[in-house]
Design a protein around this motif. Structure first.
Motif, PDB file in Angstrom:
ATOM      1  N   UNK A  62       0.843  -1.189   0.000  1.00  0.00           N
ATOM      2  CA  UNK A  62       0.000   0.000   0.000  1.00  0.00           C
ATOM      3  C   UNK A  62       0.882   1.243   0.000  1.00  0.00           C
ATOM      4  N   UNK A  63       0.424   2.279  -0.713  1.00  0.00           N
ATOM      5  CA  UNK A  63       1.207   3.509  -0.810  1.00  0.00           C
ATOM      6  C   UNK A  63       1.437   4.128   0.574  1.00  0.00           C
ATOM      7  N   UNK A  64       0.434   4.099   1.439  1.00  0.00           N
ATOM      8  CA  UNK A  64       0.624   4.677   2.776  1.00  0.00           C
ATOM      9  C   UNK A  64       1.711   3.931   3.545  1.00  0.00           C
ATOM     10  N   UNK A  65       1.783   2.610   3.356  1.00  0.00           N
ATOM     11  CA  UNK A  65       2.815   1.816   4.025  1.00  0.00           C
ATOM     12  C   UNK A  65       4.188   2.083   3.417  1.00  0.00           C
ATOM     13  N   UNK A  66       4.211   2.320   2.114  1.00  0.00           N
ATOM     14  CA  UNK A  66       5.466   2.681   1.450  1.00  0.00           C
ATOM     15  C   UNK A  66       6.021   3.978   2.025  1.00  0.00           C
ATOM     16  N   UNK A  67       5.161   4.970   2.162  1.00  0.00           N
ATOM     17  CA  UNK A  67       5.586   6.269   2.687  1.00  0.00           C
ATOM     18  C   UNK A  67       6.135   6.116   4.105  1.00  0.00           C
ATOM     19  N   UNK A  68       5.442   5.360   4.927  1.00  0.00           N
ATOM     20  CA  UNK A  68       5.889   5.150   6.309  1.00  0.00           C
ATOM     21  C   UNK A  68       7.223   4.400   6.354  1.00  0.00           C
ATOM     22  N   UNK A  69       7.399   3.441   5.438  1.00  0.00           N
ATOM     23  CA  UNK A  69       8.644   2.663   5.396  1.00  0.00           C
ATOM     24  C   UNK A  69       9.831   3.551   5.022  1.00  0.00           C
ATOM     25  N   UNK A  70       9.631   4.429   4.022  1.00  0.00           N
ATOM     26  CA  UNK A  70      10.693   5.354   3.616  1.00  0.00           C
ATOM     27  C   UNK A  70      11.002   6.326   4.748  1.00  0.00           C
ATOM     28  N   UNK A  71       9.954   6.812   5.404  1.00  0.00           N
ATOM     29  CA  UNK A  71      10.113   7.763   6.517  1.00  0.00           C
ATOM     30  C   UNK A  71      10.961   7.155   7.631  1.00  0.00           C
ATOM     31  N   UNK A  72      10.697   5.901   7.939  1.00  0.00           N
ATOM     32  CA  UNK A  72      11.437   5.224   9.009  1.00  0.00           C
ATOM     33  C   UNK A  72      12.871   4.908   8.580  1.00  0.00           C
ATOM     34  N   UNK A  73      13.024   4.386   7.363  1.00  0.00           N
ATOM     35  CA  UNK A  73      14.345   3.983   6.888  1.00  0.00           C
ATOM     36  C   UNK A  73      15.290   5.169   6.725  1.00  0.00           C
ATOM     37  N   UNK A  74      14.740   6.340   6.409  1.00  0.00           N
ATOM     38  CA  UNK A  74      15.573   7.534   6.227  1.00  0.00           C
ATOM     39  C   UNK A  74      15.773   8.303   7.528  1.00  0.00           C
ATOM     40  N   UNK A  75      15.162   7.828   8.617  1.00  0.00           N
ATOM     41  CA  UNK A  75      15.272   8.462   9.940  1.00  0.00           C
ATOM     42  C   UNK A  75      14.886   9.941   9.860  1.00  0.00           C
ATOM     43  N   UNK A  76      13.750  10.179   9.223  1.00  0.00           N
ATOM     44  CA  UNK A  76      13.330  11.542   8.937  1.00  0.00           C
ATOM     45  C   UNK A  76      12.499  12.145  10.065  1.00  0.00           C
ATOM     46  N   UNK A  77      12.541  13.470  10.142  1.00  0.00           N
ATOM     47  CA  UNK A  77      11.680  14.220  11.055  1.00  0.00           C
ATOM     48  C   UNK A  77      10.526  14.880  10.311  1.00  0.00           C
ATOM     49  N   UNK A  78      10.330  14.500   9.067  1.00  0.00           N
ATOM     50  CA  UNK A  78       9.251  15.077   8.266  1.00  0.00           C
ATOM     51  C   UNK A  78       7.896  14.774   8.898  1.00  0.00           C
ATOM     52  N   UNK A  79       6.995  15.763   8.838  1.00  0.00           N
ATOM     53  CA  UNK A  79       5.628  15.550   9.301  1.00  0.00           C
ATOM     54  C   UNK A  79       4.823  14.900   8.185  1.00  0.00           C
ATOM     55  N   UNK A  80       4.201  13.762   8.487  1.00  0.00           N
ATOM     56  CA  UNK A  80       3.406  13.048   7.496  1.00  0.00           C
ATOM     57  C   UNK A  80       1.946  13.477   7.581  1.00  0.00           C
ATOM     58  N   UNK A  81       1.372  13.851   6.430  1.00  0.00           N
ATOM     59  CA  UNK A  81      -0.046  14.169   6.345  1.00  0.00           C
ATOM     60  C   UNK A  81      -0.688  13.240   5.322  1.00  0.00           C
ATOM     61  N   UNK A  82      -0.888  12.003   5.745  1.00  0.00           N
ATOM     62  CA  UNK A  82      -1.490  11.004   4.880  1.00  0.00           C
ATOM     63  C   UNK A  82      -3.001  11.231   4.828  1.00  0.00           C
ATOM     64  N   UNK A  83      -3.508  11.404   3.606  1.00  0.00           N
ATOM     65  CA  UNK A  83      -4.922  11.708   3.423  1.00  0.00           C
ATOM     66  C   UNK A  83      -5.185  13.159   3.101  1.00  0.00           C
TER      67      UNK A  83
END
Length: 326
Positions: free
Chosen positions: A246-267
């Motif tokens: 799922x695209x939402x899971x892809x985004x979360x996986x990249x966010x975690x793997x890159x150790x990012x502080x980006x704010x996610x606004x899914x939806x």
């Protein structure tokens, strides 16, 4: 793969994402590689920097029959046709450009271009559109949902016509979503990676649609296998892992793997027109007949890609870098 040693090969769109990876692989395998680019300039083709002095660079606009006709006296063992307009969303507003680049270029190459023994036409999984059954099987009737997808499908049909009409050795391949180093930030994985690395806010749709994402080297391995072993096939060949996410899971996986502080606004965003909700490759043909399987896992490929984009952002997006000062 000694098979390609000293083979004369043309890669159209050789400066593109998949095209450049294919070009580098073919050079490594000892092929005599030519590529077509719009401008014969390394400034416009930075993906080919490492092999620029090892390939024959042909400046050509494949949409223009006169330009293609200038290559008519050249003979190749293989033409890998990857030159394309390749953005699904933008094709809704650049309809004519998509058809000119994807269909007309194919027609021009087959009718007025270089002589060849085998033509490998790189199509797209997008041609499937809406399908009731998963995974997507090449025997299914396509239902394209964008000008990009339609132009790719019609180019397949034209290749099939030329096969029936004059026995041209045309093989059409449908790669499923591909990712890796050097991909344009217009594609979802590099777009999200770059925003994560820069700690920028990330807005997405609800992300319930599923796609499978294949590391680029796995796709290249499949393309080369098809070129080596398949002849005069009347049905397109899928290259894909058959492992959707799922695209939402892809985004979360990249966010975690890159150790990012980006704010996610899914939806936060609306789905695009004619959204395809599920895409998944039936890969039985290539796995059974050609013994292909992904050598690099999705997670390992993602780590490789994130590490490459770390270097990319430091060089191209850092105002203190030598490139910025240039």
């Amino acid at each position: 793969m000694k098979f390609f040693k000293n083979k004369k090969v043309l890669v159209t769109g050789g400066a593109g994402f998949i095209g450049s990876h294919l070009t580098k692989n073919l050079v490594h395998l000892g092929a005599k590689v030519s590529v077509t680019v719009k401008y014969k300039s390394i400034i416009d083709s930075p993906r080919l920097l490492g092999v620029w002095d090892k390939i024959n660079v042909i400046e050509a606009d494949l949409r223009n029959p006169d330009s293609v006709r200038n290559m008519s006296k050249i003979k190749f063992d293989f033409i890998f046709h990857l030159a394309a307009y390749n953005h699904v969303g933008d094709s809704f507003v650049h309809i004519n450009e998509a058809f000119q680049a994807n269909l007309n270029s194919t027609i021009n190459l087959m009718n007025s271009g270089p002589k060849f023994k085998k033509f490998i036409n790189i199509s797209s999984s997008e041609v499937y559109g809406y399908q009731k059954k998963l995974p997507f099987d090449p025997a299914n009737i396509p239902d394209p949902q964008s000008p990009y997808a339609l132009s790719k499908y019609v180019s397949e049909l034209y290749g099939r016509l030329k096969f029936k009409e004059s026995r041209l050795n045309v093989v059409s391949i449908r790669p499923f979503n591909t990712f890796g180093p050097y991909q344009s930030e217009k594609a979802i994985i590099p777009e999200i990676i770059i925003k994560c690395l820069l700690n920028e806010e990330i807005k997405t749709t609800k992300g319930m649609q599923t796609r499978e994402f294949n590391y680029v080297q796995n796709i290249i391995d499949g393309i080369l296998l098809c070129a080596k072993k398949i002849n005069y096939v009347n049905q397109p060949i899928n290259i894909g892992s058959n492992k959707p996410i799922k695209i939402k899971d892809l985004v979360k996986k990249i966010h975690k793997a890159s150790k990012s502080n980006s704010k996610l606004k899914i939806g936060a965003l609306k789905y695009r027109p004619n959204e395809i909700w599920k895409m998944q490759a039936n890969n039985k043909f290539i796995t059974k007949n050609l013994s292909w399987k992904p050598k690099i896992s999705f997670d390992d490929g993602l780590v490789e890609t994130i590490n490459w984009y770390k270097k990319f952002t430091n060089i191209f997006l850092n105002k203190k870098s030598s490139v910025s000062r240039l």
